[in-house]
Enzyme design. Sequence first.
Site, PDB file in Angstrom:
ATOM      1  N   CYS A  22      55.184  -0.159  41.076  1.00  0.00           N
ATOM      2  CA  CYS A  22      55.372  -0.160  39.624  1.00  0.00           C
ATOM      3  C   CYS A  22      54.878  -1.491  39.078  1.00  0.00           C
ATOM      4  O   CYS A  22      55.198  -2.555  39.625  1.00  0.00           O
ATOM      5  CB  CYS A  22      56.842   0.045  39.268  1.00  0.00           C
ATOM      6  SG  CYS A  22      57.161   0.059  37.485  1.00  0.00           S
ATOM      7  N   HIS A  47      56.116   9.606  37.481  1.00  0.00           N
ATOM      8  CA  HIS A  47      56.486   8.187  37.448  1.00  0.00           C
ATOM      9  C   HIS A  47      56.505   7.678  36.007  1.00  0.00           C
ATOM     10  O   HIS A  47      57.440   6.977  35.591  1.00  0.00           O
ATOM     11  CB  HIS A  47      55.486   7.388  38.293  1.00  0.00           C
ATOM     12  CG  HIS A  47      55.772   5.921  38.364  1.00  0.00           C
ATOM     13  ND1 HIS A  47      56.209   5.296  39.511  1.00  0.00           N
ATOM     14  CD2 HIS A  47      55.679   4.943  37.428  1.00  0.00           C
ATOM     15  CE1 HIS A  47      56.373   4.001  39.271  1.00  0.00           C
ATOM     16  NE2 HIS A  47      56.044   3.756  38.010  1.00  0.00           N
ATOM     17  N   GLU A  48      55.480   8.052  35.222  1.00  0.00           N
ATOM     18  CA  GLU A  48      55.415   7.578  33.836  1.00  0.00           C
ATOM     19  C   GLU A  48      56.458   8.268  32.960  1.00  0.00           C
ATOM     20  O   GLU A  48      57.035   7.640  32.062  1.00  0.00           O
ATOM     21  CB  GLU A  48      54.007   7.798  33.268  1.00  0.00           C
ATOM     22  CG  GLU A  48      52.904   7.079  34.035  1.00  0.00           C
ATOM     23  CD  GLU A  48      53.212   5.614  34.278  1.00  0.00           C
ATOM     24  OE1 GLU A  48      53.772   4.957  33.379  1.00  0.00           O
ATOM     25  OE2 GLU A  48      52.907   5.121  35.378  1.00  0.00           O
ATOM     26  N   HIS A  66      59.624   6.477  33.195  1.00  0.00           N
ATOM     27  CA  HIS A  66      59.669   5.292  32.330  1.00  0.00           C
ATOM     28  C   HIS A  66      60.104   5.672  30.911  1.00  0.00           C
ATOM     29  O   HIS A  66      60.890   4.958  30.277  1.00  0.00           O
ATOM     30  CB  HIS A  66      58.296   4.620  32.279  1.00  0.00           C
ATOM     31  CG  HIS A  66      58.051   3.645  33.386  1.00  0.00           C
ATOM     32  ND1 HIS A  66      58.849   2.546  33.610  1.00  0.00           N
ATOM     33  CD2 HIS A  66      57.077   3.598  34.338  1.00  0.00           C
ATOM     34  CE1 HIS A  66      58.392   1.864  34.643  1.00  0.00           C
ATOM     35  NE2 HIS A  66      57.315   2.480  35.109  1.00  0.00           N
TER      36      HIS A  66
END
Length: 513
Positions: free
Chosen positions: A436, A478-479, A482
């Site tokens: 990350c 993954h995004e 966030h």
Amino acid sequence: MSAGDSPAQRASDAFAAELGRWRIERGMSKKHLAIAMGFDPSYVSHVEARRHRPTEDFARRAEAVLHADGAIWQRFCEYDQVRAGARPRARAMRQDPRVHEQWLPPGVGLIVERETAELAYLGGEYLCRVRRALYNAGREPVTRYLIRIAVDRFPQQPDVSNRHYRDHPLNWDELRLRASADGEEMEWRPKTDRDAIKEVWLLFENADGRFPLYPGQRAQIEYAYRVGVDKWGQWFQRAVRLPTRQLDVRLSFPIALRPVVWGVETSLSAEAVPLRTPIEQEVVGERVYFSWSTDAPLLHARYRLEWRYRVPVRSEAEGPAIAGPPRRGPRASDRMRVVGIVQRGAEILRTPARPFDLPRQEPVARGVVARLFAVLDRVGVLHSFSKGMGLAAPQLNLGWAAAVVRPSDPEAQPIILLNPRVIEDSLDFDEQYEGCLSFFDVRGMVERPLWVEVESALPNGKPMINRYERGLARLVLHEIDHLDGRLYVDRMPAGAPLVPVEKYQETGQPWRY
């Protein structure tokens, strides 16, 4: 009733107040706004001071430059109707008003709201990447966009340069030109093919269909190409051929070359003079960046950055002739922090992002996406991402639900995620190491579904559903984490170790499936 108390005067005052409010909101001085609109520098001051009444042409230009969501134009319509003795129009507007033709070059209806041009020297070649935020202020759909690629290895010796390109012409294959509009790949067609000059039509179409830019609509186009050091001279020029609100230029070189950069500007009526504002310099790891921008580029002006290397380049393949041991750079997380990425521990990384209200907030969404791409470009120079890379708005301290993913395949188009949500995922999982940018000194083993279906929005608010598999699914998820205020460590089992990047054995390798 005095003239100062008349309905027309009150409507004119309301227009001036609305103009001033949006000008301040956009952070523009009266002089800069007037120049951006194509007026005398004092004209906006006269309108805001009520010394001049607004005109239709002035209102259209102000609306286009300030992105006022129709508010300035509506105030003018009210003033115009009152002046004519008619009933004011309703406030609702379906699309942005068009700008009067006299502000635009003949036959052109495009405005460049922002151009970001970047040039990086990388291992014997120059990579040029240009992004332009376009607004169609004309009356007809735009189906193509012209770009120009010009090289000059010996600008002070035209005869030598001409002979050089006759013997070594610039060719299409070496350029590796790629272009996209809002993430959609654009086909392109040659217009001019000379030894040192190429002109290309970027088409708002591809094998899957056509996507014209209609009046009142906006789009961000991006194109990139490469030229070897044997053909690219030590200069980078931006010519303003369309009305442009802001121009940003950025150069990137290995610090070992010890570059020196300066700049000049020219126009149709003036000789070359030094740039009116300084070039900023920033060192990040093993590279040095030179940045320059203007929020009032003049139409038909040319802005040119030039440089020299105090350490000579030995050859296009070998790069600089440097002796001695390599320099030790800062930690990976420090390098990410320098380019503007928020690091672990910041509250915004644990705060769910707020969705865009599309299409009303389309300009805001496009601005956030443009910033994401700009930082990704900088990160891509600092580190090689064989598995692909992504960045979410909260990592730039922006609390919006936007993220961008660049797949591992350099030929693939980037993925833009606006207001994304997972609607279905695989029952089969696998574990892979993830990193990350917000804590890039370590890697962790994370379990993810093998495929995922995601609903997201286009900038105009139209929903779309896409399926991503394996490595691409991992990047997208993954995004999205966030944007939900989560980090990949939240998905690791309790007590699972993080691997220091120095001991991580899979850097430079794709995920295995």
